[in-house]
Write a protein that holds these residues in place. Structure first.
Motif, PDB file in Angstrom:
ATOM      1  N   LEU B 240      15.901 114.575  18.149  1.00 46.33           N
ATOM      2  CA  LEU B 240      15.846 113.541  17.114  1.00 46.33           C
ATOM      3  C   LEU B 240      16.789 113.843  15.951  1.00 46.33           C
ATOM      4  CD1 LEU B 240      11.993 112.998  17.172  1.00 46.33           C
ATOM      5  CD2 LEU B 240      13.711 111.433  18.044  1.00 46.33           C
ATOM      6  N   GLY B 241      17.059 115.114  15.722  1.00 47.90           N
ATOM      7  CA  GLY B 241      18.025 115.479  14.694  1.00 47.90           C
ATOM      8  C   GLY B 241      19.419 114.981  15.058  1.00 47.90           C
ATOM      9  N   VAL B 242      19.770 115.121  16.322  1.00 50.68           N
ATOM     10  CA  VAL B 242      21.076 114.647  16.780  1.00 50.68           C
ATOM     11  C   VAL B 242      21.154 113.124  16.680  1.00 50.68           C
ATOM     12  CG1 VAL B 242      22.571 114.461  18.821  1.00 50.68           C
ATOM     13  CG2 VAL B 242      21.517 116.646  18.251  1.00 50.68           C
ATOM     14  N   VAL B 243      20.055 112.433  16.957  1.00 49.69           N
ATOM     15  CA  VAL B 243      20.020 110.976  16.818  1.00 49.69           C
ATOM     16  C   VAL B 243      20.334 110.589  15.376  1.00 49.69           C
ATOM     17  CG1 VAL B 243      18.568 108.910  16.915  1.00 49.69           C
ATOM     18  CG2 VAL B 243      18.364 110.651  18.695  1.00 49.69           C
ATOM     19  N   ALA B 244      19.656 111.247  14.433  1.00 44.22           N
ATOM     20  CA  ALA B 244      19.853 110.921  13.021  1.00 44.22           C
ATOM     21  C   ALA B 244      21.302 111.137  12.602  1.00 44.22           C
ATOM     22  CB  ALA B 244      18.920 111.761  12.153  1.00 44.22           C
ATOM     23  N   GLU B 245      21.965 112.110  13.235  1.00 49.09           N
ATOM     24  CA  GLU B 245      23.348 112.434  12.881  1.00 49.09           C
ATOM     25  C   GLU B 245      24.355 111.473  13.472  1.00 49.09           C
ATOM     26  OE1 GLU B 245      25.015 115.811  12.090  1.00 49.09           O
ATOM     27  OE2 GLU B 245      23.269 116.121  10.818  1.00 49.09           O
ATOM     28  N   THR B 246      24.058 110.902  14.635  1.00 45.37           N
ATOM     29  CA  THR B 246      25.132 110.251  15.381  1.00 45.37           C
ATOM     30  C   THR B 246      24.988 108.741  15.541  1.00 45.37           C
ATOM     31  OG1 THR B 246      23.961 110.688  17.443  1.00 45.37           O
ATOM     32  CG2 THR B 246      25.626 112.268  16.802  1.00 45.37           C
ATOM     33  N   ALA B 247      23.772 108.227  15.546  1.00 43.95           N
ATOM     34  CA  ALA B 247      23.592 106.848  15.991  1.00 43.95           C
ATOM     35  C   ALA B 247      23.295 105.899  14.849  1.00 43.95           C
ATOM     36  CB  ALA B 247      22.466 106.789  17.020  1.00 43.95           C
ATOM     37  N   GLN B 248      23.657 104.613  15.070  1.00 46.97           N
ATOM     38  CA  GLN B 248      23.230 103.569  14.135  1.00 46.97           C
ATOM     39  C   GLN B 248      21.911 102.968  14.596  1.00 46.97           C
ATOM     40  OE1 GLN B 248      26.781 103.027  15.421  1.00 46.97           O
ATOM     41  NE2 GLN B 248      27.126 104.638  13.924  1.00 46.97           N
ATOM     42  N   ARG B 249      21.778 102.815  15.925  1.00 47.70           N
ATOM     43  CA  ARG B 249      20.527 102.272  16.460  1.00 47.70           C
ATOM     44  C   ARG B 249      19.958 103.226  17.480  1.00 47.70           C
ATOM     45  NH1 ARG B 249      20.200  97.547  19.212  1.00 47.70           N
ATOM     46  NH2 ARG B 249      22.284  97.892  20.037  1.00 47.70           N
ATOM     47  N   VAL B 250      18.660 103.108  17.724  1.00 46.96           N
ATOM     48  CA  VAL B 250      17.986 104.022  18.650  1.00 46.96           C
ATOM     49  C   VAL B 250      17.016 103.239  19.523  1.00 46.96           C
ATOM     50  CG1 VAL B 250      16.222 104.588  16.909  1.00 46.96           C
ATOM     51  CG2 VAL B 250      16.602 106.169  18.812  1.00 46.96           C
ATOM     52  N   ALA B 251      16.906 103.645  20.789  1.00 49.15           N
ATOM     53  CA  ALA B 251      15.881 103.112  21.684  1.00 49.15           C
ATOM     54  C   ALA B 251      15.064 104.296  22.183  1.00 49.15           C
ATOM     55  CB  ALA B 251      16.517 102.374  22.850  1.00 49.15           C
ATOM     56  N   VAL B 252      13.759 104.255  21.933  1.00 52.24           N
ATOM     57  CA  VAL B 252      12.875 105.351  22.341  1.00 52.24           C
ATOM     58  C   VAL B 252      12.286 105.007  23.699  1.00 52.24           C
ATOM     59  CG1 VAL B 252      10.856 106.724  21.711  1.00 52.24           C
ATOM     60  CG2 VAL B 252      12.316 105.762  19.922  1.00 52.24           C
ATOM     61  N   MET B 253      12.447 105.912  24.663  1.00 52.53           N
ATOM     62  CA  MET B 253      11.929 105.648  26.004  1.00 52.53           C
ATOM     63  C   MET B 253      10.698 106.492  26.294  1.00 52.53           C
ATOM     64  SD  MET B 253      15.228 105.121  28.458  1.00 52.53           S
ATOM     65  CE  MET B 253      14.202 104.401  29.737  1.00 52.53           C
ATOM     66  N   TYR B 254       9.779 105.879  27.036  1.00 52.87           N
ATOM     67  CA  TYR B 254       8.611 106.621  27.497  1.00 52.87           C
ATOM     68  C   TYR B 254       8.231 106.101  28.877  1.00 52.87           C
ATOM     69  CZ  TYR B 254       4.092 108.969  27.522  1.00 52.87           C
ATOM     70  OH  TYR B 254       3.036 109.785  27.857  1.00 52.87           O
ATOM     71  N   ALA B 255       8.143 106.980  29.839  1.00 53.23           N
ATOM     72  CA  ALA B 255       7.686 106.648  31.185  1.00 53.23           C
ATOM     73  C   ALA B 255       8.406 105.427  31.762  1.00 53.23           C
ATOM     74  CB  ALA B 255       6.174 106.435  31.193  1.00 53.23           C
ATOM     75  N   GLY B 256       9.733 105.395  31.627  1.00 50.61           N
ATOM     76  CA  GLY B 256      10.514 104.364  32.307  1.00 50.61           C
ATOM     77  C   GLY B 256      10.701 103.069  31.552  1.00 50.61           C
ATOM     78  N   ARG B 257      10.200 103.015  30.327  1.00 50.71           N
ATOM     79  CA  ARG B 257      10.394 101.798  29.537  1.00 50.71           C
ATOM     80  C   ARG B 257      10.819 102.151  28.120  1.00 50.71           C
ATOM     81  NH1 ARG B 257       5.775 100.021  32.399  1.00 50.71           N
ATOM     82  NH2 ARG B 257       6.247  98.171  33.636  1.00 50.71           N
ATOM     83  N   ILE B 258      11.520 101.201  27.472  1.00 49.35           N
ATOM     84  CA  ILE B 258      11.791 101.362  26.048  1.00 49.35           C
ATOM     85  C   ILE B 258      10.526 100.953  25.301  1.00 49.35           C
ATOM     86  CG2 ILE B 258      13.087 100.419  24.109  1.00 49.35           C
ATOM     87  CD1 ILE B 258      15.501 100.289  26.033  1.00 49.35           C
ATOM     88  N   VAL B 259      10.011 101.836  24.456  1.00 49.51           N
ATOM     89  CA  VAL B 259       8.787 101.516  23.732  1.00 49.51           C
ATOM     90  C   VAL B 259       9.053 101.112  22.285  1.00 49.51           C
ATOM     91  CG1 VAL B 259       7.285 102.888  25.206  1.00 49.51           C
ATOM     92  CG2 VAL B 259       8.328 103.945  23.186  1.00 49.51           C
ATOM     93  N   GLU B 260      10.229 101.508  21.769  1.00 51.70           N
ATOM     94  CA  GLU B 260      10.562 101.079  20.412  1.00 51.70           C
ATOM     95  C   GLU B 260      12.070 101.102  20.254  1.00 51.70           C
ATOM     96  OE1 GLU B 260       8.560 103.113  17.243  1.00 51.70           O
ATOM     97  OE2 GLU B 260       9.347 101.732  15.739  1.00 51.70           O
ATOM     98  N   THR B 261      12.590 100.110  19.558  1.00 52.75           N
ATOM     99  CA  THR B 261      14.036 100.086  19.324  1.00 52.75           C
ATOM    100  C   THR B 261      14.320  99.455  17.970  1.00 52.75           C
ATOM    101  OG1 THR B 261      16.165  99.345  20.188  1.00 52.75           O
ATOM    102  CG2 THR B 261      14.291  97.924  20.635  1.00 52.75           C
ATOM    103  N   GLY B 262      15.392  99.917  17.351  1.00 48.58           N
ATOM    104  CA  GLY B 262      15.750  99.400  16.037  1.00 48.58           C
ATOM    105  C   GLY B 262      16.819 100.265  15.412  1.00 48.58           C
ATOM    106  N   THR B 263      17.116 100.018  14.124  1.00 53.69           N
ATOM    107  CA  THR B 263      18.066 100.891  13.450  1.00 53.69           C
ATOM    108  C   THR B 263      17.423 102.271  13.300  1.00 53.69           C
ATOM    109  OG1 THR B 263      17.207 100.353  11.271  1.00 53.69           O
ATOM    110  CG2 THR B 263      18.991  98.962  12.097  1.00 53.69           C
ATOM    111  N   VAL B 264      18.270 103.295  13.282  1.00 54.05           N
ATOM    112  CA  VAL B 264      17.753 104.661  13.178  1.00 54.05           C
ATOM    113  C   VAL B 264      16.908 104.803  11.911  1.00 54.05           C
ATOM    114  CG1 VAL B 264      18.418 107.073  12.821  1.00 54.05           C
ATOM    115  CG2 VAL B 264      19.586 105.686  14.546  1.00 54.05           C
TER     116      VAL B 264
END
Lengths: 335, 352
Positions: B240-264
């Protein structure tokens, strides 16, 4: 005689008796003219009930130090004092009874459990080796250990492949605890685990530590994990100690340029704290041919001419806070 | 060279990816594998899009399906065991054509890979050819895709090694991967991936095997190259630290599905899925100590993710979730909009 006795982090306020006292530890691999200098002149104490963190990047010597302390590797030079004896010099026969008191938890929970043994026998093997809890008491002790590490008692009949990484690491911890050790080396015990599982195992280690008063040498490359669990921290670079300090002081106020750089490089899970950073340039030099003087000088932003000729000794810059750096005026930027 | 001319024309990342302008638009992507124990479906229907010049982070733990997602898009699933069972992955090429990567034949994919989309992996040693000097490997790619002759291709390879800031690039050109450190190999792999200026880079845990000081170098380098070349990046990571450093948006995956997505920022500061919130709270970096200086217990997420095929009928996270209600177990929740560019697959998101 001891050349070892020159670079020791002895605090003026030092009073507590150490459980483990490492002095002038060297470990070179390979013989001949150009050995790999994995560990060079490392000294530190581990106090009873303390969790001492050993942090550094690949090739810093942290795992080698852990293995030398337990005499799983023979040190090239130096002393490891435990219970009035020097483990580095004890013959194998004299070492064996002490093995019960000194245990290790490994990083890879897949490689460190025998796939052909049931959990009962993986844990039981340690008991049998030291002649503990024989007969009827054996099963009871194994059940007790499983519940201590948060696993159902009936898992004793299963094989390692039936378990996830986090569960296997609990089994590895139960095996280490089976013989009631006084001291544990934990070598990257959560590095192979997902963060949600890592948190479970870190909580377990903290709980065991409070309940059993464990003394631990905790080896990790993860600065956040070390900050969370450790009382004091030793920062290593290319086989040498750069800084030793209580965890809070080290993280709030790093005094060695390498520690400062390491903390700055660690990404924070907070989009508001992302700073335009200048990462440390270059790479770690070869331990076959380390730089003269300070081994960090080739990457140090504060390097001076003197750094090439003098190996800096550890000096106390605040109570219990040591750094091996010639420059007293750095790091320049206050955190 | 092209790098500097591109630099002027490329706009900064758009905050929001519209399907119409998206570089990559993935809808309902479902991938399955045939195994001895029957068919398993590690990817159960994934939707996301990447805009030109944007970095989208795909984050999740082992088995969440993030790597299967990238392999599906690249057409690199192990065959015949793995196949895309449903969904589409529309990719917009530089001449404006739209190609569905989920249905494209091998010849089309071969033409696109390298030139239009490229991938870098966690372990460069497994992606680089051990018996070919690195300069030759890059030159091969540019001869194939850009039609350069050998001399021009080698000159291009040298420029690429310089672009990724490899010291003494001219000498390195003739070296083999085993002669290099992990960080240098990762730079070579980035040089190889970017040698034909792809529009989309898929980076699958590119810094996970590296030490933190080297990771910091590679992340800075990737940011610089994205700025200069204007490519979109799908950045797959568990960190998650690398996400905060690199991305504008994030999609969180759990068990084969995206469970949350939005701006970082939104997802990190105000997570609206219990799993995302749990991940944030269990990080040692977010831990505290009590007044005696003892570490306060981490808020660990109890239990573990169910194996593919053994998932509950409703929300896959429900068995581990402190917010779960009976209705969570009856059907898989849909992604609900909680803010203009923020979605959560949770029936109880408003309670968070």
């Amino acid at each position: 005689m001891n050349a070892v006795a020159e670079n020791i982090p002895m605090s003026r306020e030092e009073t507590a008796e150490a459980l483990i006292r490492v002095r002038g530890l060297h470990k070179h691999f390979g013989t001949g003219e150009r050995p790999v200098r994995a560990v060079e002149d490392v000294s530190f104490d581990i106090r009873p009930g303390e969790v001492l963190g050993l942090v550094g990047e690949s090739g810093s010597g942290k795992s080698t130090i852990g293995r030398c302390v337990l005499r799983l590797l023979d040190p090239t030079r130096g002393e490891v004092h435990y219970g009035g004896q020097d483990l580095a010099r004890l013959p194998p026969r004299a070492l064996r009874p002490l093995r019960r008191e000194l245990q290790i938890v490994f990083q890879d929970p897949y490689a460190s459990l025998n796939p052909r043994l049931r959990i009962r026998d993986i844990i039981g093997e340690a008991l049998d080796t030291h002649g503990l809890h024989r007969g009827e008491a054996r099963a009871a002790r194994i059940a007790e250990l499983l519940s201590l590490v948060g696993l159902p008692v009936d898992y004793a009949d299963r094989y390692p492949h039936e378990f996830s990484g986090g569960q296997r690491q609990r089994i590895g911890i139960a095996r280490a605890l089976a013989v009631e050790p006084r001291f544990i080396v934990a070598d990257e015990p959560v590095a192979a685990l997902d963060v949600s599982i890592q948190a479970q195992v870190l909580n377990l280690l903290q709980e065991l530590r409070e309940r059993l008063g464990l003394t631990m040498l905790f080896i990790s490359h993860d600065l956040d994990v070390v900050e969370y669990l450790c009382d004091r921290v030793v920062v290593l670079y290319l086989g040498r100690v750069m800084e030793i300090a209580p965890a809070e002081a080290l993280y709030r106020n790093p005094r060695h340029p390498y520690t400062e750089a390491l903390l700055a490089a660690s990404p924070r899970p907070d989009p508001d704290q992302v700073k335009a950073r200048k990462p440390l340039q270059g790479e770690v030099p070869s331990p076959v041919n380390p730089p003269s003087g300070c081994v960090f000088r080739t990457r140090c932003p504060y390097v001076q001419d003197a750094c090439a000729s003098t190996v800096p000794r550890l000096k106390e810059v605040a109570p219990g806070h040591f750094k091996a750096c010639l420059r007293d005026d750095v790091p320049l930027a206050a955190p | 060279m092209t790098v500097s001319t591109l630099q002027k024309t490329v706009a900064r990342p758009a905050p929001q990816a519209e399907a119409a302008t998206a570089l990559l638009d993935v809808r309902g992507l479902r991938t399955e594998f045939r195994t001895d124990g029957g068919v398993v479906t590690p990817l159960l229907g994934v939707d996301f899009s990447v805009a030109p010049g944007e970095t989208l982070a795909l984050v999740g733990e082992s088995g969440s399906g993030k790597s299967v997602t990238s392999l599906s898009i690249m057409g690199l699933l192990a065959r015949p065991a793995g196949r895309i069972a449903a969904g589409s992955a529309l990719f917009r090429t530089r001449d404006g054509a739209s190609v569905d990567l989920a249905r494209a034949d091998d010849a089309t994919l071969r033409r696109l890979r390298g030139r239009e989309l490229a991938m870098i992996f966690q372990e460069p040693m497994t992606s680089l050819n051990p018996v070919l000097p690195v300069g030759e490997q890059i030159a091969d790619a540019v001869r194939l895709h850009l039609g350069l002759d050998r001399q021009a291709a080698l000159a291009h390879a040298l420029r690429m090694l310089e672009l990724v800031e490899i010291p003494a690039a001219r000498q390195r050109l003739r070296e083999y991967p085993h002669q290099m450190s992990g960080g240098m190999r990762q730079r070579v792999m980035i040089a190889l991936a970017l040698s034909c200026e792809p529009r989309l880079l898929i980076a699958d845990e590119p810094t996970t095997a590296l030490d933190v000081t080297i990771q910091a170098q590679i992340l800075v380098l990737m940011r610089k190259l994205q700025h200069e070349l204007g490519m979109g990046i799908l950045f797959i990571t568990h960190n998650l630290g690398v996400v905060a450093e690199t991305a504008q948006r994030v999609a969180v995956m759990y068990a084969g599905r995206i469970v949350e997505t939005g701006t970082v920022r939104e997802v990190f500061k105000a997570p609206k899925h219990p799993y995302t919130r749990g991940l944030m709270e269990c990080l040692p970096a977010n831990a505290h100590r009590d007044e005696r200086g003892q570490p306060v217990r981490l808020k660990a997420i109890p239990g573990q993710v169910a194996a593919p095929g053994r998932q509950p009928p409703g929300c896959a996270f429900a068995p581990r979730c402190a917010f779960a209600e009976p209705r969570c177990e009856s059907a898989v929740p849909a992604l609900a909009a909680v803010a203009p560019d923020h979605q959560s697959r949770c029936l109880r998101w408003s309670a968070l």
